[in-house]
Design a protein around this motif. Sequence first.
Motif, PDB file in Angstrom:
ATOM      1  N   VAL A 138       7.359   1.215   6.806  1.00 56.79           N
ATOM      2  CA  VAL A 138       6.392   0.953   5.741  1.00 56.79           C
ATOM      3  C   VAL A 138       7.086   0.968   4.382  1.00 56.79           C
ATOM      4  O   VAL A 138       6.814   0.133   3.515  1.00 56.79           O
ATOM      5  N   GLY A 139       8.021   1.911   4.199  1.00 52.95           N
ATOM      6  CA  GLY A 139       8.742   1.985   2.933  1.00 52.95           C
ATOM      7  C   GLY A 139       9.531   0.723   2.640  1.00 52.95           C
ATOM      8  O   GLY A 139       9.507   0.210   1.514  1.00 52.95           O
ATOM      9  N   ASP A 140      10.242   0.210   3.657  1.00 54.03           N
ATOM     10  CA  ASP A 140      11.018  -1.020   3.472  1.00 54.03           C
ATOM     11  C   ASP A 140      10.107  -2.207   3.181  1.00 54.03           C
ATOM     12  O   ASP A 140      10.409  -3.042   2.321  1.00 54.03           O
ATOM     13  N   TYR A 141       8.979  -2.265   3.901  1.00 53.38           N
ATOM     14  CA  TYR A 141       8.132  -3.441   3.738  1.00 53.38           C
ATOM     15  C   TYR A 141       7.446  -3.470   2.380  1.00 53.38           C
ATOM     16  O   TYR A 141       7.405  -4.514   1.718  1.00 53.38           O
ATOM     17  N   VAL A 142       6.871  -2.341   1.936  1.00 49.86           N
ATOM     18  CA  VAL A 142       6.180  -2.360   0.644  1.00 49.86           C
ATOM     19  C   VAL A 142       7.176  -2.596  -0.492  1.00 49.86           C
ATOM     20  O   VAL A 142       6.832  -3.215  -1.505  1.00 49.86           O
ATOM     21  N   THR A 143       8.416  -2.117  -0.335  1.00 54.71           N
ATOM     22  CA  THR A 143       9.438  -2.386  -1.350  1.00 54.71           C
ATOM     23  C   THR A 143       9.774  -3.876  -1.387  1.00 54.71           C
ATOM     24  O   THR A 143       9.889  -4.477  -2.462  1.00 54.71           O
ATOM     25  N   TYR A 144       9.930  -4.480  -0.206  1.00 63.04           N
ATOM     26  CA  TYR A 144      10.173  -5.924  -0.125  1.00 63.04           C
ATOM     27  C   TYR A 144       9.004  -6.705  -0.723  1.00 63.04           C
ATOM     28  O   TYR A 144       9.188  -7.628  -1.516  1.00 63.04           O
ATOM     29  N   TRP A 145       7.782  -6.317  -0.353  1.00 65.75           N
ATOM     30  CA  TRP A 145       6.589  -7.029  -0.826  1.00 65.75           C
ATOM     31  C   TRP A 145       6.464  -6.965  -2.338  1.00 65.75           C
ATOM     32  O   TRP A 145       6.177  -7.975  -2.994  1.00 65.75           O
ATOM     33  N   LEU A 146       6.711  -5.790  -2.907  1.00 67.49           N
ATOM     34  CA  LEU A 146       6.581  -5.644  -4.354  1.00 67.49           C
ATOM     35  C   LEU A 146       7.642  -6.457  -5.093  1.00 67.49           C
ATOM     36  O   LEU A 146       7.358  -7.076  -6.118  1.00 67.49           O
ATOM     37  N   GLY A 147       8.874  -6.462  -4.559  1.00 65.17           N
ATOM     38  CA  GLY A 147       9.970  -7.102  -5.277  1.00 65.17           C
ATOM     39  C   GLY A 147      10.075  -8.598  -5.103  1.00 65.17           C
ATOM     40  O   GLY A 147      10.639  -9.287  -5.975  1.00 65.17           O
TER      41      GLY A 147
END
Length: 425
Positions: A78-87
């Motif tokens: 979840v941490g990797d995905y939300v970081t990818y999504w935000l950036g």
Amino acid sequence: MTPRTTPPSRRSRANGDGTVYQRKDSRWEAAGYVLAPGNTRKRVHVYGITRKEALAKLTEKIAASNRGLPTAAADSTVGDYVTYWLGTVAVHHLRENTHTRYAACIRLHLIPGLGTKKIARLTARDVRTFLDRLRTTCQCCAQERDTGRRRCCAIGQCCGKTLSPLTVTYVHSVLKSALEHAVREDELPRNVARNVKTATPRPRRFRPLTAAEARQLLQTASSDRLHALYELALRTGLRKGELLGLHWEDLDLDAGTASIHRSLQRTRTGGLTTLHTKTRASERRIALPTECVHSLKNHRERQQEERRAVGARWSDSGLIFTTPIGGPLDPANLTRRFGRLLRCAGLRRIRFHDLRHSTATLLLEQGIDLVVIKELLGHAHIGVTAGVYAHVRLRLQRQAINALGDALGTGDDDPDDPPAAVVVR
């Protein structure tokens, strides 16, 4: 020899283009390797009703990967995905200040609470447990922020401060938005965060100015160099950023109108920046009251005097409300000036935004139609206007009920007399 033609569904593809094939359920599936968070390569699968649709989705992902944009796979955390999504996704359609709040929400809450969970294994129960923990647990203790500062649980005296219901709802909405993108990109079959219901937070209570208090404020502000700004705020309900972003070219003082299509905001990277209005509905043309037209003309004369006084140091920004040397006014400085004005007027402390609430409340109490107030304030939907000012509508309902009670009360009229004509407004 005549070359053999290969059926479209079995045509060979070049290395790196991935594979496309039809499933037993008649859908088409395409698979290929793309760049994933952590500078690794992952095999992704996309689906479509037709071969062309599935191939187009895969081609788009591979093209984005070739440009260096990582594509999150279902086995991401979840941490990797939300970081990818935000950036790489949200950054393109969020205002900068909203993006900053999203980033803080992800860094402070989502990553510490759900960051290590595999996104494909995330369940509605996980999300509900996470949100309940935010509501009931002191966050500085849970994340050990108090250790270095020697406060709270580090000294055995927990402050017990939990997140407000509004903040918990905000965290939930950010998570829902990120997972919704994963569903659209065929990374997840469903958005489990949507299955979790959070309590609707109570709206912020505010006490708008009464008509007497508003007159007292304007009388005190009559000697202030920003008198025209306070006059506009109270008589038109413009937002703070809309007021500070007004240019002289936006006004037609002869016709008595103003065009609202930009807002002045302070951003982390750009400082004081002129942006578009909050929503598309916020772009509007409003009628200016006669009092505002007079105060704006006086303000223009005063601004010209200030310009002559500073000479070459004047900054020609074209703004209506400026510093004494022509630069844009900082919203934070205006907030401080407004606080001093309230003290000088002997009024209770309110937010600058409550001037906007005061305008709408006073208009409703005068019987102005809700649709007119919606257009004046620039709300996207009339439901927003009706919801924010429900307390005023209840007061008007009671007045209407009392008026009806007077009409239906016992009197000396002959019961056989025909009812008098009543004008319904």
